[in-house]
Structures are given as structure tokens and as C-alpha cells.
Enzyme design. Sequence first.
Site, PDB file in Angstrom:
ATOM      1  N   THR A  82      -0.046   4.678   2.704  1.00 26.18           N
ATOM      2  CA  THR A  82       1.549   3.534   3.525  1.00 26.18           C
ATOM      3  C   THR A  82       1.843   2.285   2.403  1.00 26.18           C
ATOM      4  OG1 THR A  82       0.256   3.458   5.092  1.00 26.18           O
ATOM      5  CG2 THR A  82       2.101   1.061   4.715  1.00 26.18           C
ATOM      6  N   GLU A  95      -4.497   5.431  12.015  1.00 29.41           N
ATOM      7  CA  GLU A  95      -4.434   6.303  13.041  1.00 29.41           C
ATOM      8  C   GLU A  95      -3.746   7.288  13.369  1.00 29.41           C
ATOM      9  OE1 GLU A  95      -6.370   7.784  10.615  1.00 29.41           O
ATOM     10  OE2 GLU A  95      -8.396   6.386   9.581  1.00 29.41           O
TER      11      GLU A  95
END
Lengths: 698, 698
Positions: A155, A459
Site C-alpha cells: 500500500t 485482504e
Amino acid sequence: MAAVKNAPQWVRDLKPASPTGPELLEQERKSSNVNVDQLANFLFTKEAREKKRKILKLLQDDKVFDKSQNYFAGRIDRFETALARAKALQKLAVKHGLDDDEKKIAELLISEPGPYGLHEHMFLVTLRDQGSEEQREKFFKPAQAYKIIGCYAQTELGHGSNVRGLETTATWNSDDKTFTLHSPHLTASKWWIGSLGRTANHAVVMAQLVIDGKGYGPHPFVVQIRDLKTHQALEGVHVGDIGPKFGYNTMDNGYLLFNKVKIPHISMLARFSSVDAKTNKYVRPSSPSLVYGTLTWIRSTIVMQAGSVLARGVTIATRYCAVRRQFQDRDAPEWEKGENQVLNYTMVQIRLLPLLAATFALHFTGKGMQALYEANHKKMAQKTSDSNTTRGTGPEETQSSSDLLADLHATSCGLKSLASSVAAEGLEVCRRACGGHGYSSFGGIGAWYADYLPTATWEGDNYMLTQQVARYMLKSARSVLQGQEPSNDTTAVLSWYHKRQDQGAAFDILGKDEDIVSAFAWRSAYLTFEALKHREEQKRTWNSLLVDFYRLSKAHSQYMVVKNFHETIATNNNLDPETLSLLHKLFRLYALHTLETESAEFFTSAAATVRQIQLARSKAVMTLMEEIRPHAVRLVDSWDFPDWQLDSSLGRYDGKVYEDMFYRANDLNPLNRVDIDPYPDSATLFRKNESDGLKSKL
Amino acid sequence: MAAVKNAPQWVRDLKPASPTGPELLEQERKSSNVNVDQLANFLFTKEAREKKRKILKLLQDDKVFDKSQNYFAGRIDRFETALARAKALQKLAVKHGLDDDEKKIAELLISEPGPYGLHEHMFLVTLRDQGSEEQREKFFKPAQAYKIIGCYAQTELGHGSNVRGLETTATWNSDDKTFTLHSPHLTASKWWIGSLGRTANHAVVMAQLVIDGKGYGPHPFVVQIRDLKTHQALEGVHVGDIGPKFGYNTMDNGYLLFNKVKIPHISMLARFSSVDAKTNKYVRPSSPSLVYGTLTWIRSTIVMQAGSVLARGVTIATRYCAVRRQFQDRDAPEWEKGENQVLNYTMVQIRLLPLLAATFALHFTGKGMQALYEANHKKMAQKTSDSNTTRGTGPEETQSSSDLLADLHATSCGLKSLASSVAAEGLEVCRRACGGHGYSSFGGIGAWYADYLPTATWEGDNYMLTQQVARYMLKSARSVLQGQEPSNDTTAVLSWYHKRQDQGAAFDILGKDEDIVSAFAWRSAYLTFEALKHREEQKRTWNSLLVDFYRLSKAHSQYMVVKNFHETIATNNNLDPETLSLLHKLFRLYALHTLETESAEFFTSAAATVRQIQLARSKAVMTLMEEIRPHAVRLVDSWDFPDWQLDSSLGRYDGKVYEDMFYRANDLNPLNRVDIDPYPDSATLFRKNESDGLKSKL
């Protein structure tokens, strides 16, 4: 709970008013015949429970794991303690030869994210699964020995779920056979990376691979970021902790920037794709479906965990609502007056008991998915080895096992989204069901909820995931319309609905358990064909259908949960008839409560009639709650949480709620050792300088 | 936001990728013609906004109010800072002659509960309103001058909403004309009392009055609990802070126990009831409805605040979702590819835009209630003075004004419950709509949400309150069935429905705004008569109907909100036609989105048809969102929150989201000044001992 010390004798002599918590819980446990031990073994197996007790003992014997100051400590101290615990647990694991399963049990008992979390659960796994043999030797082995400590950096500050949008680049230098890692903008800063802020000295970095000016998409690179001895950031690397969060503050989520850092050819994890150093060409990924499989597995564990995550809150709230008494029952006869246990009020039951049912539903669903995954995995492994030896077994068989995998993948997306949302929102319902005391940290639900929340995002973001489910459902519906034979449960349901739709549904949802499952299947299929019509006939934009897709994914996932719950209890032979019958009631409560909550879709699809839903709402659900109520405490007991794990005054097994609240506030609370000067005009704030000494403890 | 310092030059040179936040927000503001200034004045008045700017300046000029370490500090430091701020604000108030309104504005801007909170909002008010003239002289005056500092001690460890169940006793001693305050059990400990833990030296204590062995129920007593000089607990008093909470940690909520403490006759607040020291007899309360009125007023302020509490979250999330870009629109033409603003996705809109509409709905409803309350208050005061002079004006008139008060009281219960639930749950929706960054403390929503949560419990627990609404609705329905003329809006609606029920409803909910209001009224009336039937014909127990009552209260309150929103925009002349038309769209979005969320009750009551609800869901709501979307940023701008108040990286007016996140993490975060030793076997945890110095700052 130790005895109260910091109070005059008259305070130490006080007892709670009668009936006390221990008396009330004893009475609760007497009035139900649920075999707690048997049910707990059915949920977890006897072996796993014994293992848990053994590890609990190890942890309780080591002072570093003492939890008594957890709720008081500030961030730096919490992080320091979490680091000490992570180290101690690793040492315990080595000393007692704990395997991965046992370490996970220990982590569940400790119940706080620790600074080694991403090293263990992502860094090691990625190196093992995505590294070549040479890379496993070079990186995985020292990592496993904690000689290097890593994290997984995907990220970025400006980029979340959309991996393709990542900005960090890894440019191949054909002259010296290296990659240059670079962060072109501030938004390219890696962000949220667990274990990175203070702990890791290595990272798996996801970066856009560029060869000869051409982009090949994001790929993983192993990079050293801090010196192994001084632990200072290496040249061209800027790294730090991203600051406090709503929860998860024992973890050092971090940021990471690169200024044209050169890394060798071996840094690119090469099991699935690589750069050929001789030809300077990209080598395509060999088997992306294996990675696909891992994600499916991780999601199935999230589903199963969601059951026990929620069960913690339900356990605490149920026990406390049995101990807490408030108001009188308006209709009670005079001789029975006295405050009523809060758990007796239907308004409390309707909040807690369907959640109690949901804990079992999610647990069984997670279990079912894992069984399916493992069976499929074996089958595929078998086929791969077959096809490796015989070659070209034919397209049908490959298709069919990949169909199963696709189904499992889509199902896991939808269920992950549903289960983690149900658990997160359910925990907050449990916290509020505890009334005012639910707001106290000693209640034990608030911090647990706050720490769990990221599961809704990682996830796969719970909203984003529903698009994958919808895409899969649309594809399946198309195959049914094209007359293809059903190849898995989803296409079977869609084709059943398609054949029967002109005949209509007539499900006896209040009479037959199987018909409840059918009603959920019907609604899911109805929404699928509606969505297909919107998209294909009406040519509506994808964006305008996202809300419908979200509802479709939820409907399909709820069908899966209901189906799994039903199958588990329909096929079971290990429980005595009374407990089994109670599980049937929990099944009906979960299903009918869900059905009435989502009633609009059941009407519209004609899976149920208005009258049936009215009856479900005003009769069936109320009756089920009345029948389940006496067993509520024993049912939560069967979730088998040690008090040490719950760390909750309200959820104590022995019901000593008020004694424990008072002890923690009075004896453990450091703010009570600070004296203040209360007047606006006085120059000082804190009268005694105890605070300075204190703060270093906080 | 200052410039980044603690980073190498190459990091300080980095900019976010384009298009940047400032560019995107500028474009948003350009593409809408909402007159922000006009709308803000309409919401708050120009005078109030100017006052806010003046006070903001005062606060920003004083270093004690600097917020930059708020998100990092641990509990003791946060409390210390909050105390310093409370003192500083009081000194500012004296220096600049701020009135109560202006102090409240300052508190809103500071946005944290402070240790003087209960002194100011409960202790002073109770002394003023419930004290005799002598008591006002003796207690209120020194309290107003902060010579004594107090709190309001009602809730006990074992007793929450049920005031009658309190255990603390105040026993009248006729021999020496004193009361003895006593805590008979541990559960009698006062608990949750704001400003008590460390700050207060006085308390208003609610205790069971006992005279000559007979109980007279709970009454308020003023009691000194700490020494005015040493600030130590007095003899027989045990007091402390109850420990950390999910939020509200700048407040010292406390506990308090009494061991047979004698207090003089003057301690019992005597305006409404008292003990006659000569006869030793209880003197009955004179006018309980006045207290009743105060609670109604407090609840109406909660409703109005709920609008702006939620608006903070909506402002932050809307601005950030306009800055944040993720994924591409699947249907976008190739030349428009590039990541899409998150706010363009319908799945984000359906979460945020109905909440944006709700902020206005709640604000207007609170305003409407307050106007009604004030009008009624004046009327009653008039009547009381009339009846004082003329005596016996007749029962009808008294009845009618008390009918209005009863209606207002019941309405305020239901609306307080609905509004604070909508705001609390809405804030969490906003936080999640910010994706991963919503979890960072710098997002600014998490802490705000956590601090707001107790509002769902205090001034009447949100679930308990719904029983009062139901009781009132049932009583009103009975009066209609008995043929009584409607005396307020509720009975008017019930009697309209009663007359029309055999004729059925035919509301054009998608065509006419008034018909939407009627549909909400119809559903509320339907549920009322259904509940009456269950209770009176079917003789169902009160407990078995609690869930129905909850739904009824919610339905009635939603009707009130829809009605108030509609009335506000139907009668308004101060806004330009375009803004007004946008408010009409927000009205419809709020109403239709609520209607489809609660669709089961609209079907069942036949207030709307299945087809209408399908159309509302798949067409009307989607179209309204499309129409409102371009104005979203300007609409939140009109809520007029200064950046200093929001204290949020994500919600910055200028859109410099990523720069601010990075600055706070990199430059303000003290964890980055701690170096650790990462290996399990090393003896040390923190390498440098900077941490000790640091911790005293945390």
C-alpha cells in the site's frame, strides 16, 4: 483479580448487593443442560483445547505477558511492551519447540498485534512461496532464524486496494544488472506497512517493474532498508512510523520512501516471473492461480476467525447482561418484583441472541470453506501431477477444477466481506448492549473492536470485493443462459432457479429448515438475473450498478452461510440430541432474523410472502429467542475463552463484575496517584510531582 | 501545517502526484453554484458565524490550545492538558466577558470534553434551578466564581438508567437535623460521574431519602467531598477516577462512596421538595413538570447537535473522497482513463450522500423542536401567571397545554434516540468511507466518534427511551378510539389515519413531497394501532412488545424528521431558488433512502407499494445522488467548520491531504524518536534512552 488495597477498611469490606454476579451466573448454568465440554470439543477438538490450556500456562507464568496495565498505557509504552512480548514469545517458541499452530494460539491468547506480526505472517510466507530456491536460501532461512526481520510493503500513501495504481518503480538496469527502486512522488510513499515503522530491517516491496522504458506491472522485491547492526535507515531510504491509529497501536505501521536505490538482480522474487539477466527480457508468470489460491485460503481463515472474534463480544455481553439487573418487568406479579436481569428483556435479546447464532454460523461456514479448499487443492495437485506425466488430459477436466477454484475464490471474496462486517458491527452492538459500562476500557470489547476493524479493509476492501462476486455471478448466469451444465454449487442454484422461475417459489420457511436454505438460494439467483438484465439488456453502466452488486454479493454470501450452517448440523452425529436441537434453533434464529432484516429482497423476489415475513418477525423469532434464552450463558461458555484472554471485568466467568471494575479503577489506575489543583487561578495543575515519575511508567 | 523538517532534502522536495488535492477541490468548488455563504448564514445566522471567528482567533492565539500533540498524548498528559485548557478558557471568559453561548462555541472549537464540563453544565444548572434562594446564595454563587467546583453524582456502579433503583441513602436524623449519606454496598458506589475523579470538591448526590424508616425516593443533596485547600477526600468519603474509556479520556469520570457521612439540613436541594426541619415531615414536590421541561430542552439540543456532529464526519469524508482517486471507471472511454475520484463511485455516494442529507434533516428538526418548546414554554408561563392571578381557569386549557408538553416530551425522547444513533453510526460509516486512512488518528473521525458515543446512553438510554414514546403513542391512540378531538400533531395524525384506514393510502411518494410526509405519518399510525391491538386485544406482555415499541418509536421519529425537514424548506424565503431546489433534493434523498431502508414497514402498512419502493431504490435515489454529487463539496463547506476545529488531515479545506498526513507522521510523531533493537535474543528493547525523556512528554 487481587484484593483492593488502596482504600480504607470500610471500602474494602463492601460487597455488591444481592443477588450477586456469581449467584446469578450459577443459576444460569444450573437452568440449562447444554453439555459445554462436548460442544466446545465439537467446535475446536479436544486436542486443540488442551494445547490452548498448555500454552496459556506458559504465558501466565511469564511476567512480560501480564496484562494488568494494558488498558492504561500510552502508545510508546504499549509498543515497548508489545516488542518485549514478541521477543519473549519467539524465545518461548524456540525453547518449547512450539510449531506455527501453537504460536498462533499464543497470539490469540495474548490478543494484541505485535511488531513481529508482518515478519511472521507475510514476510516469511512471501519469501517461502514466491522466492526461487536460491532466494529461499539467501533470504528465507536467515529470516526464519530472526537474523533479518521483514515486512510486506504494498500500500502507498495515495494508493490502496488498486495495486495497479502503485507509483513506486523498480527499473531494470541492463548495464550493471540491477534494479533502481524509486519513489517519484510523495503519494508513492509506502504507508500502513505493519512492522515497518520501527522494527523491520528488510521489506518485500511491491513496485512497478520497468524494463527498457516499458512497464510490466507490480512485482515483489526483497530490499534491505536498515543497517543490521545500527538499525539506522540505509542511504536513500527514508522510513518511519505513521503515527497513532483508532486501534492497532501496539503495531508500528510504517512509511517508506526510496531515492534511486540500487538493488541486485536477486532481489526480485523469481518463482513466478523474473527478468532474464542475460537477455534483459521479462519472463512471464508461470502459474498465477497459485497466488490466487493463497488469497482464497487467507480469506477463508478470516471467515472462520470472524466467528470467534464476534464470540468474544457475545460472551462478554451475555454474561454481563445476565449479571446486570435493571428496572422491573411491568407485568411481573407483585411477589416477583425486584430488578430484572437485563438479558430477560426482549430488546436486549434481539440484539444479542441473533449474534450468538451468527458466531456458530460463521465458524461452521469458515470450516466448510476450508474443507472445500483443501479437497480442491488436493484434487488440483493430483491433476497437475497427472497432466505433468500424461500431458493433455483434455480441456474439460482442467476447466472443471478451475471452475471449482473460481467458485471458491468468488465465494471467499463475498464471505470475507460479509463475515468481517458482521463481526465488526456485531462487536459494537455487544459493546452497547453492555450499557454505560460497555464504554469502560475494562469492559474489554472496545479495544478488541478497534483492533479488529482493519480486517474490513485488508485482504480486499469489503466493498470492493463485492464487485468480484458480482462479476462471477454474472458470468455464471450467462453460462446458464447459454445452456451449459452446472459445474459447481453456484451454477447449480442459478440453473435450478432459471428452470423454476415460471413456476414460482413456495417455500415453507417457517416449517422446514431446507426450505429456508432454498429461499436464500432463490433470492440470490433472482438478484443475479436482475443484475444481468440491468447490465446486458438495459446497458446500464457498471458504476450505476455497484449498489446492486453489493446487495447481490451480500445475498449470495448469506445464502452460503445459511447453507453451511444447515449442512453442519444436518450431518452431525457427535452431539447429544438436546444440544443438536438447540443448534437447530440457533440456525433458524440466524436465518429468520437475517430474512426479516433483508425482507425487502425476499418479498420482491417472491422467495417469501409478506405474511410469512410478518410471522417470522412477530412470532417465530420471538419464540426462538424465548427458547434459546435459558441456554445463553452455557452456549457462550462453550466458546471456551479463558478469562485471561478476554481481559474483561464484564465478561468474567465467575460473574465478579463489580468487584473487578472497582479493583481496576481503584488499585490499577495510575491517574489516581496524581493530585491536581482544581482552581482556574492557581498557577499549578498537578500538585504533587508524582506525575513525572508516573508518566515514565505510562 | 508547517514544513517537513526531519527528513533528507530529497524527501522534502517530493510533491504528491497530479491531479493534487488542491486542484481537485478547486475543480469541485468551481463546478457548483451553491452560495456557501448564504446557506451557512441560513443554518447558523451571520452573527453566530462572526462570533465563532472571533473566538477562534482568541483560542488560536493561546498556545495552551495548540492541538498538534492531541493524537499522540497518553491519558495522563491528555488530562493534564485538558485541565490547563479548562482553566485557561475560564480565565479567557472572565477577561473578555464571554457569555455562556460564547463559552459553548469555544468548547465546540476545542472539541474535547474537559474537567470543568460537569461543573458548568450540570452542577451550576442544578444549583440554580433546584436550589432555594438560600441555597443559591450559599452554593451557586461561589460555584459560579469557581471557588467551589462540583459535579452531578447520580449513576451507580450497579445502577444506570433506573434512578429508582439507586442504593445510596440519605437518612434524616430528626435529633440533630442532619442527613446521613451512606453507601450500603459496593454496587452503590457512584460511577461514571464526570469531573469527579480528580477535579470536583463538591457533588450534587442523588440519594434515596429516608425519613423515620420510610423511603421517599431519590433526591438531590449538595455535598462537599474534598478539602478546599488540600484537595484530599474528606473523612468517610472515598473518591477516584474510574479509569480509561473508549473515548472521553480528557474527562475524569469518577467514583464516590460514603461511609455514614453527616451533612446539614441545607444540603438537600429544596426548590421542589424538602424535609421540614420542625415537623420532620416530607414536603411534596410542587411542580415536577418543570424538571420534565428541562430534560425535554436538553434532548432537543442533542437532536440539533446530532446534525453538526455528523456533519463533521461527512465534511471530512466528502472532501477526502473528492481528493482520493482509485481504480478506473470500467465504462470510461480510453481517453478519459486515469484513476477516478472515489466520490464518483455510486457505492461511496450511497454511503455518504444520504448522510449529508441527514445532517440538514437533523439540524432543521432540532431547530423546529426548540421553536416549539420555546413557544410552549411562553404559553405555559403565561397561563401559570394567569391562573396565579385568576385561579381556576378551568381544566380544559391546562389539559391542552400539558397535552402539548406531553407530546413535546415524548417526541423529544424518540428524536433524541433516533438522532444520536444516526449521528454515531453515521460517523463510523464516514470513517470507513475514507478507506484505510480513515483508521489513522489523523483522519480526525475516529476520536470524534469515540467521544460522541456516550450520547447514545446519557439523558436517557436510546433503547429505554423508545418505551416512553410507545407508551405515549398507545395513550394517544386510545384517546382517538375514545372519540376525543385531536389536541396535537400526534393525535391529529392518528385520528386522520383512523378515519382513512378503510379507504387505504394512495401516496404519490415519487411525485409529491407532501405525500412522502404522509406516507411516513401513515406508517407511524399503522404501527401504533398494531401495537395497541397486541397489547390490549391480544393481551401480550409488555416485555414481548419491546421490539415492536422500538420500531414504533423509530417510525414516529423518522416521520417527525421528514416533516420538519419538509416544513423548513417549504416555508423558507431566504435562499436563492437553486440552493432551495438542492435542499428539496436532499429532502427527497433523505426521505426515500430512509423509506427503502425501512421498506418492510412501508409495504406492510400499505403506505407504499412494492413497485414504488423498487422504483425509489433503483431509480429515484440513484438519480438524486447523481444530481447532488456535483454540489457535495460546497454543501459540506456550508457547514462552516474551521480546519482548526476538524483537526483532520483528510478533511482539510485546501485538500493538502497527503502533505499533512506525512508531516504529522514524520515530524510530530514521537515514536520516530525512539530506536529499537529488533532481534529476539538481544537484551535491550529501546536502544537509545531518549524514550525516558520522551515519555514524560506523552
